[in-house]
Design an enzyme around this catalytic site. Structure first.
Site, PDB file in Angstrom:
ATOM      1  N   TYR A 135     -17.671  16.013 -15.342  1.00  0.00           N
ATOM      2  CA  TYR A 135     -18.026  14.616 -15.128  1.00  0.00           C
ATOM      3  C   TYR A 135     -19.021  14.517 -13.964  1.00  0.00           C
ATOM      4  CZ  TYR A 135     -17.413   9.667 -14.174  1.00  0.00           C
ATOM      5  OH  TYR A 135     -17.638   8.337 -13.963  1.00  0.00           O
ATOM      6  N   ARG A 150       0.828  -1.212   0.000  1.00  0.00           N
ATOM      7  CA  ARG A 150       0.000   0.000   0.000  1.00  0.00           C
ATOM      8  C   ARG A 150       0.859   1.256   0.000  1.00  0.00           C
ATOM      9  NH1 ARG A 150      -1.433   1.680   4.576  1.00  0.00           N
ATOM     10  NH2 ARG A 150      -2.026  -0.347   5.426  1.00  0.00           N
ATOM     11  N   LYS A 202      -9.672   6.088 -19.164  1.00  0.00           N
ATOM     12  CA  LYS A 202     -10.099   6.524 -20.491  1.00  0.00           C
ATOM     13  C   LYS A 202      -8.930   6.441 -21.480  1.00  0.00           C
ATOM     14  CE  LYS A 202     -13.693   7.185 -17.954  1.00  0.00           C
ATOM     15  NZ  LYS A 202     -14.017   8.465 -17.312  1.00  0.00           N
ATOM     16  N   ASP A 232      -8.966  18.805 -14.823  1.00  0.00           N
ATOM     17  CA  ASP A 232      -9.182  17.407 -15.191  1.00  0.00           C
ATOM     18  C   ASP A 232      -8.828  17.291 -16.673  1.00  0.00           C
ATOM     19  OD1 ASP A 232     -10.265  14.967 -16.085  1.00  0.00           O
ATOM     20  OD2 ASP A 232     -11.863  14.998 -14.591  1.00  0.00           O
TER      21      ASP A 232
HETATM   22  C1  PLP Z   1     -14.466   8.872 -16.025  1.00  0.00           C
HETATM   23  C2  PLP Z   1     -14.084  10.224 -15.600  1.00  0.00           C
HETATM   24  C3  PLP Z   1     -13.772  10.500 -14.261  1.00  0.00           C
HETATM   25  C4  PLP Z   1     -13.882   9.458 -13.164  1.00  0.00           C
HETATM   26  O1  PLP Z   1     -12.911   8.464 -13.314  1.00  0.00           O
HETATM   27  P1  PLP Z   1     -13.129   6.932 -12.883  1.00  0.00           P
HETATM   28  O2  PLP Z   1     -11.861   6.288 -13.353  1.00  0.00           O
HETATM   29  O3  PLP Z   1     -14.352   6.416 -13.552  1.00  0.00           O
HETATM   30  O4  PLP Z   1     -13.248   6.922 -11.401  1.00  0.00           O
HETATM   31  C5  PLP Z   1     -13.374  11.790 -13.949  1.00  0.00           C
HETATM   32  N1  PLP Z   1     -13.297  12.754 -14.888  1.00  0.00           N
HETATM   33  C6  PLP Z   1     -13.600  12.521 -16.170  1.00  0.00           C
HETATM   34  C7  PLP Z   1     -13.506  13.631 -17.176  1.00  0.00           C
HETATM   35  C8  PLP Z   1     -13.999  11.257 -16.578  1.00  0.00           C
HETATM   36  O5  PLP Z   1     -14.323  11.039 -17.857  1.00  0.00           O
END
Ligand code: PLP
Length: 385
Positions: free
Chosen positions: A107, A54, A205, A180
C-alpha cells in the site's frame, strides 16, 4: 470469551465474539456507547474498568474482542484508520537507526508513512520482493531489519508470500514479522497461525465492507508488546470512535458470506479477462497460471475479490478504467460495490518513480458482490471502448 466458545468456527465467531446481549436490558445488539466519561463510585472506583473515552470504550472493546477472535489472536487494538494502526505499531517498536524491510508491492501509504514521516526520525527503509524468499534472506543477511513487513496477496500485483517461510527468516534475524492482512481478511487467511507476530488491517476495506467507515486494527499474541502498543494508543490517541467501531463490528458479522461471494465473482472476472484478446496479463492468485497459485491454495481458503490486469499501454489502461460503468472509478476497495482504480495516478501516486512504483498499464479491480453476469458485461463494453 470462554475456552469453549473460542473453539467455534470462523463465521460463528464473526457473528458472536464480543457481542453478548446487553446485560442491563437484554438488547441482542449491544448499544453504542457514546459517553466520553464514566461515573466513579468513590475516587478510582471504576465499574467496568472504564474512565475516559480515549483510554477505553465498551463499543471499542466489543470490536477488539471480535477482531482478536476472528484472527485467532490474544489481543486486538482498534484505531481511527489503518495508517493510525500502522503508526502506533511502528512507533512502539522502532527507534532511531532501526530499519524496516518492506515488500516492494505494498500500500502506497505504508511506504509514505515510513519513508516520509518516520524517515525524519531516523528510521531506515529498504524494499525487497517478499515473494522471493532468497531475496529476503540476502537482504536480511546484508543488514538485520527490526521489522519485516509484507502484504500477501500484495497490492496491486497480487504477489503471494509464504508467511511461514518469511516468519522463519525474520525470526532467525531477530525481526518482528508483520503481515498486512487487509486483502485476504481472516475469512481467507490467518497469518498468526503461520507464525506472523502482528497482523495489520485497514478495516476500512473488507472488514467494514460497505465503504462507509474508516478504521484500522492490530492483532497479536505477545502480551508485553500488546501492552506497549496499548500505551501508545492511549498516549497518542488515534482510537476509533464509538460509531465507527460499531459500524465495523456490524460489517464483520457478514464477512464470511461476503468473502465467499467476492471470491466467486473475482474468479469469474479473472477467468473472463484471461481469455480476452485485449488483455495482456491478469493478476489473480486463483488462476492456475498465477505463479503463487499453489502457495495461495495452501495458505488461503479462497482467493478474494481483488483482480488486477495489464492492458497494452498506459493509455489503454486509463481508457478502460474510465469506461466502466457498473464499476465505479474510485480509490479504496473491499466494499460490496465494485470499484476500479488506476494505481499509477490514484492509490499508488505516492510511490511513482520509486522502487515500489506500479506499471502504467495496470488497472486494479475490487470486484463486488453484484451479479457476475452484469460485471462481465460491463468489462466487455469497457474493453471495446
Ligand atoms: C487502505 C489500506 C491501508 C491504509 O488504511 P487506511 O484505513 O486508509 O488508513 C493499509 N494497507 C492496505 C493494504 C490498504 O488497502
Amino acid at each position: 470469551m470462554s475456552a469453549r466458545s473460542s473453539a467455534r468456527g470462523f463465521a460463528s465467531l464473526a457473528v458472536h465474539a464480543g457481542q453478548d446481549p446487553d446485560a442491563a436490558t437484554g438488547a441482542v445488539i449491544p448499544p453504542v456507547h457514546f459517553s466520553t466519561t464514566y461515573a466513579q463510585d468513590g475516587i478510582g472506583g471504576l465499574r467496568g474498568g472504564y474512565e475516559y473515552g480515549r483510554s477505553g470504550n465498551p463499543t471499542r472493546t466489543a470490536l477488539q474482542t471480535q477482531l482478536a477472535a476472528i484472527e485467532g489472536g490474544a489481543h486486538a487494538l482498534s484505531f481511527a484508520s489503518g495508517l493510525a494502526a500502522e503508526d502506533a505499531l511502528l512507533r512502539t517498536v522502532l527507534r532511531p537507526g532501526d530499519e524496516v524491510l518492506l515488500g516492494n508491492d505494498v500500500y502506497g501509504g505504508t511506504f509514505r508513512l515510513i519513508s516520509r514521516v518516520l524517515g525524519d526520525w531516523g528510521v531506515g527503509l529498504r524494499v525487497v520482493d517478499m515473494s522471493d524468499l532468497d531475496a529476503v534472506r540476502a537482504a536480511v543477511a546484508e543488514r538485520a531489519p527490526r521489522i519485516l513487513w509484507v502484504e500477501t496477496p500484495s497490492n496491486p500485483l497480487l504477489r503471494i508470500t509464504d508467511i511461514a517461510g518469511l516468519a522463519a527468516v525474520g525470526h532467525d534475524a531477530g525481526a518482528l514479522v508483520v503481515v498486512d492482512n487487509t486483502f485476504a481478511t481472516p475469512a481467507l487467511q490467518r497469518p498468526l497461525a503461520f507464525g506472523a507476530d502482528v497482523v495489520v488491517h485497514s478495516t476500512t476495506k473488507y472488514l467494514g465492507g460497505h465503504s462507509d467507515v474508516v478504521g484500522g486494527a492490530l492483532v497479536l499474541n505477545d502480551d508485553a508488546l500488546a501492552e506497549k502498543i496499548g500505551f501508545v494508543q492511549f498516549a497518542v490517541g488515534a482510537v476509533s470512535g464509538p460509531l465507527d467501531a460499531w459500524l465495523t463490528t456490524r460489517g464483520i458479522k457478514t464477512l464470511a458470506v461476503r468473502m465467499r461471494q467476492h471470491s466467486e465473482n473475482g474468479l469469474a472476472v479473472a477467468s473472463f479477462l484471461q481469455n480476452h484478446e485485449r488483455v495482456a496479463r491478469v493478476y489473480y492468485p486463483g488462476l492456475d497460471s498465477h505463479p503463487g497459485h499453489e502457495l495461495a491454495a495452501r495458505q488461503m481458503s479462497g482467493f478474494g475479490g481483488i483482480v488486477s490486469l495489464a492492458l497494452e499501454s498506459g493509455e489503454a489502461a486509463r481508457r478502460f478504467a474510465e469506461s466502466l460503468q457498473l464499476f465505479t472509478l474510485a480509490e479504496s476497495l473491499g466494499g460490496v460495490e465494485s470499484l476500479v482504480n488506476y494505481p499509477d495516478a490514484m492509490t499508488h501516486a505516492s510511490v511513482r518513480g520509486t522502487e515500489a512504483a506500479v506499471p502504467v498499464e495496470v488497472v486494479r479491480l475490487s470486484v463486488g458482490i453484484e451479479d457476475a453476469a452484469d460485471l462481465l458485461a460491463d468489462i466487455e463494453q469497457a474493453l471495446q471502448a
